[in-house]
Structure formats: structure tokens, C-alpha cells
Design a protein around this motif. Structure first.
Motif, mmCIF file in Angstrom:
data_model
loop_
_atom_site.group_PDB
_atom_site.id
_atom_site.type_symbol
_atom_site.label_atom_id
_atom_site.label_comp_id
_atom_site.label_asym_id
_atom_site.label_seq_id
_atom_site.Cartn_x
_atom_site.Cartn_y
_atom_site.Cartn_z
ATOM 1 N N HIS A 1 0.836 -1.188 0.000
ATOM 2 C CA HIS A 1 0.000 0.000 0.000
ATOM 3 C C HIS A 1 0.879 1.249 0.000
ATOM 4 C CE1 HIS A 1 -3.191 2.773 0.929
ATOM 5 N NE2 HIS A 1 -2.569 3.159 2.026
ATOM 6 N N ALA A 2 0.636 2.139 -0.921
ATOM 7 C CA ALA A 2 1.424 3.371 -1.002
ATOM 8 C C ALA A 2 0.890 4.370 0.015
ATOM 9 C CB ALA A 2 1.360 3.950 -2.402
ATOM 10 N N ALA A 3 1.446 4.315 1.212
ATOM 11 C CA ALA A 3 0.977 5.153 2.308
ATOM 12 C C ALA A 3 1.317 6.621 2.103
ATOM 13 C CB ALA A 3 1.583 4.680 3.623
ATOM 14 N N LEU A 4 2.207 6.895 1.184
ATOM 15 C CA LEU A 4 2.673 8.265 1.018
ATOM 16 C C LEU A 4 1.918 9.042 -0.046
ATOM 17 C CD1 LEU A 4 6.482 7.540 1.276
ATOM 18 C CD2 LEU A 4 5.049 8.666 2.959
ATOM 19 N N THR A 5 0.916 8.433 -0.645
ATOM 20 C CA THR A 5 0.144 9.176 -1.639
ATOM 21 C C THR A 5 -0.622 10.297 -0.950
ATOM 22 O OG1 THR A 5 -1.638 7.583 -1.439
ATOM 23 C CG2 THR A 5 -0.100 7.265 -3.271
ATOM 24 N N LYS A 6 -0.671 11.420 -1.602
ATOM 25 C CA LYS A 6 -1.354 12.632 -1.111
ATOM 26 C C LYS A 6 -0.761 13.148 0.197
ATOM 27 C CE LYS A 6 -5.549 11.565 -3.551
ATOM 28 N NZ LYS A 6 -6.971 11.585 -3.611
ATOM 29 N N THR A 7 0.560 12.996 0.347
ATOM 30 C CA THR A 7 1.214 13.517 1.547
ATOM 31 C C THR A 7 2.264 14.577 1.211
ATOM 32 O OG1 THR A 7 2.875 11.770 1.496
ATOM 33 C CG2 THR A 7 0.916 11.396 2.866
ATOM 34 N N ARG B 1 -2.854 13.567 9.551
ATOM 35 C CA ARG B 1 -2.142 12.739 8.574
ATOM 36 C C ARG B 1 -0.653 12.664 8.918
ATOM 37 N NH1 ARG B 1 -1.753 8.668 5.628
ATOM 38 N NH2 ARG B 1 -1.308 8.886 3.432
ATOM 39 N N LEU B 2 -0.079 13.798 9.348
ATOM 40 C CA LEU B 2 1.326 13.832 9.734
ATOM 41 C C LEU B 2 1.570 12.949 10.960
ATOM 42 C CD1 LEU B 2 4.185 14.962 9.379
ATOM 43 C CD2 LEU B 2 3.496 16.899 10.805
ATOM 44 N N ARG B 3 0.685 13.040 11.949
ATOM 45 C CA ARG B 3 0.820 12.195 13.142
ATOM 46 C C ARG B 3 0.833 10.717 12.767
ATOM 47 N NH1 ARG B 3 -3.651 14.138 15.498
ATOM 48 N NH2 ARG B 3 -3.184 16.332 15.514
ATOM 49 N N GLU B 4 -0.045 10.357 11.837
ATOM 50 C CA GLU B 4 -0.103 8.969 11.368
ATOM 51 C C GLU B 4 1.202 8.587 10.643
ATOM 52 O OE1 GLU B 4 -2.348 6.462 7.863
ATOM 53 O OE2 GLU B 4 -3.323 8.256 8.645
ATOM 54 N N LEU B 5 1.678 9.465 9.786
ATOM 55 C CA LEU B 5 2.914 9.193 9.041
ATOM 56 C C LEU B 5 4.114 9.007 9.961
ATOM 57 C CD1 LEU B 5 2.970 11.566 5.940
ATOM 58 C CD2 LEU B 5 3.053 9.081 5.944
ATOM 59 N N LEU B 6 4.184 9.816 11.003
ATOM 60 C CA LEU B 6 5.335 9.781 11.906
ATOM 61 C C LEU B 6 5.456 8.470 12.675
ATOM 62 C CD1 LEU B 6 5.399 13.444 13.239
ATOM 63 C CD2 LEU B 6 6.919 12.388 11.562
ATOM 64 N N THR B 7 4.414 7.649 12.669
ATOM 65 C CA THR B 7 4.480 6.356 13.349
ATOM 66 C C THR B 7 5.118 5.288 12.469
ATOM 67 O OG1 THR B 7 2.279 5.691 12.601
ATOM 68 C CG2 THR B 7 2.420 6.872 14.712
ATOM 69 N N TRP B 8 5.319 5.578 11.183
ATOM 70 C CA TRP B 8 5.874 4.617 10.242
ATOM 71 C C TRP B 8 7.377 4.779 10.148
ATOM 72 C CZ3 TRP B 8 2.371 3.138 5.679
ATOM 73 C CH2 TRP B 8 1.054 3.065 6.104
ATOM 74 N N ASN B 9 8.061 3.693 9.910
ATOM 75 C CA ASN B 9 9.512 3.715 9.752
ATOM 76 C C ASN B 9 9.837 3.765 8.260
ATOM 77 O OD1 ASN B 9 12.238 3.602 10.191
ATOM 78 N ND2 ASN B 9 12.283 1.386 10.489
ATOM 79 N N LEU B 10 9.757 4.971 7.706
ATOM 80 C CA LEU B 10 10.011 5.167 6.284
ATOM 81 C C LEU B 10 11.147 6.167 6.092
ATOM 82 C CD1 LEU B 10 6.318 5.589 5.075
ATOM 83 C CD2 LEU B 10 7.754 3.580 4.766
ATOM 84 N N ARG C 1 12.070 9.899 7.975
ATOM 85 C CA ARG C 1 13.388 10.307 8.477
ATOM 86 C C ARG C 1 13.854 11.598 7.807
ATOM 87 N NH1 ARG C 1 14.133 4.629 8.181
ATOM 88 N NH2 ARG C 1 15.428 4.805 6.316
ATOM 89 N N ALA C 2 13.593 11.736 6.501
ATOM 90 C CA ALA C 2 13.961 12.967 5.788
ATOM 91 C C ALA C 2 13.161 14.151 6.339
ATOM 92 C CB ALA C 2 13.696 12.807 4.292
ATOM 93 N N TYR C 3 11.878 13.934 6.622
ATOM 94 C CA TYR C 3 11.045 14.990 7.199
ATOM 95 C C TYR C 3 11.577 15.428 8.561
ATOM 96 C CZ TYR C 3 7.183 17.260 9.558
ATOM 97 O OH TYR C 3 6.437 18.143 10.285
ATOM 98 N N LEU C 4 11.957 14.453 9.387
ATOM 99 C CA LEU C 4 12.484 14.783 10.712
ATOM 100 C C LEU C 4 13.791 15.562 10.614
ATOM 101 C CD1 LEU C 4 11.636 11.466 12.569
ATOM 102 C CD2 LEU C 4 10.485 13.679 12.805
#
Length: 173
Positions: free
Chosen positions: A85-91, A109-118, A122-125
Motif C-alpha cells: 500500500h502506497a501510504a505516502l500518496t497525497k502527503t 495525517r502527519l501524526r499517522e505518518l510519523l508512526t511509520w519507519n520510512l 526520516r527525511a522529514y524529521l
């Protein structure tokens, strides 16, 4: 009256030199020193040799945003190729906007994304950490932060972020 005119001319020349220095710094930060930019930079160096090295926030963060977007696009392609599943679509804008400019839906959406190890997370952080650079008021503290941040960024296995860090290092005074 002559003193006023002289004062205005001096202020105008200093202002123009600052504008030239900012444009030169942006051209240098873009990393392209071929063609007309190279001759422009040589003119700036000859006429404004005393100009302070400027890190223009807009252009530096533009380079950072391009790096993050490249990481996101590469990761979406990689996830799709694996059939996941492409979790990063529309982000895209969730990752590129500053935190205080996000809508409440984007914050969720950001809170949800931050729980993933992608890699994208890491680039966002790293981007969020880099934002602290703009708060430094002394040269030595800013240089120390940049040295630490670029060292950390170069240790990641995220090539667009590493390229951005190398660009910053290449343009240190």
C-alpha cells in the motif's frame, strides 16, 4: 544637501551590493556554477569581495523541499513495486509545509505518518531539525549546528538528503 545626496548614494550602493551578494549566494547554493552564473559570481567577487556569505532561507529550504519530495517519490515507487500500500500518496504538502501552516486534517495525517519507519519520515524529521538553524544569532553557533547537522545527514542512506548536505558543505565560507 550634498551630504544627503551622498548618504543616499552610499546607502543605494550598499543595498545593491547586498542584493548582488544574496543573488550570488542563491546561485552558489543551487550548485550550478557553469555558464552565465560563473561569470556573474566572478563579478560579484571582484566588486563585493567584502560581502558577507549569505544563506538565503527561501532558496536553501527550496533545495531541502526538493530533496524531501524526491525521497517521497522514490519511496512511493519502491512501495508500489513491492505491491505494498502506497501510504505516502497525497502527503506531499503535509511533508513540505511548516508545522504551523498545516490544517487540522494535515496534522492528523502527519501524526499517522510519523508512526511509520520510512525514509521519507526520516527525511522529514531532518528537515524539521534543520529549521532550528534559522534561530541562531551568532556565526559560531550556526556553523557548529551546520557541521553537526550535515554530519548527521551524510550518515543517512538517503541520497537526496546527502546531496543537500554536501551542497551546504560545499558553500561554507
Amino acid at each position: 544637501m550634498d551630504a544627503l545626496v551622498t548618504s543616499h548614494i552610499v546607502r543605494t550602493e550598499v543595498s545593491n551590493e547586498r542584493k548582488i551578494a544574496k543573488v550570488a549566494a542563491a546561485a552558489a547554493a543551487a550548485g550550478d556554477t557553469s555558464g552565465p552564473e560563473a561569470s556573474f559570481l566572478s563579478v560579484v567577487r571582484s566588486r563585493c569581495g567584502h560581502a558577507v556569505h549569505v544563506l538565503d532561507r527561501f532558496h536553501v529550504m527550496q533545495l531541502m523541499s526538493k530533496a524531501i519530495d524526491q525521497v517521497r517519490r522514490d519511496e512511493v515507487r519502491r512501495l508500489r513495486a513491492k505491491g505494498k500500500h502506497a501510504a505516502l500518496t497525497k502527503t506531499r504538502w503535509v511533508l513540505l509545509k511548516r508545522k504551523h501552516n498545516l490544517t487540522s486534517k494535515q496534522r492528523g495525517r502527519l501524526r499517522e505518518l510519523l508512526t511509520w519507519n520510512l525514509r521519507t519520515v526520516r527525511a522529514y524529521l531532518l528537515k524539521e531539525e534543520f529549521q532550528h538553524f534559522w534561530t541562531y544569532t551568532t556565526v559560531w553557533a550556526g556553523r557548529r549546528f551546520l557541521a553537526t547537522w550535515t554530519r548527521q545527514a551524510l550518515r543517512t542512506r538517503i541520497e537526496p538528503i546527502k546531496k543537500f548536505a554536501r551542497t551546504l558543505r560545499a558553500h561554507e565560507p
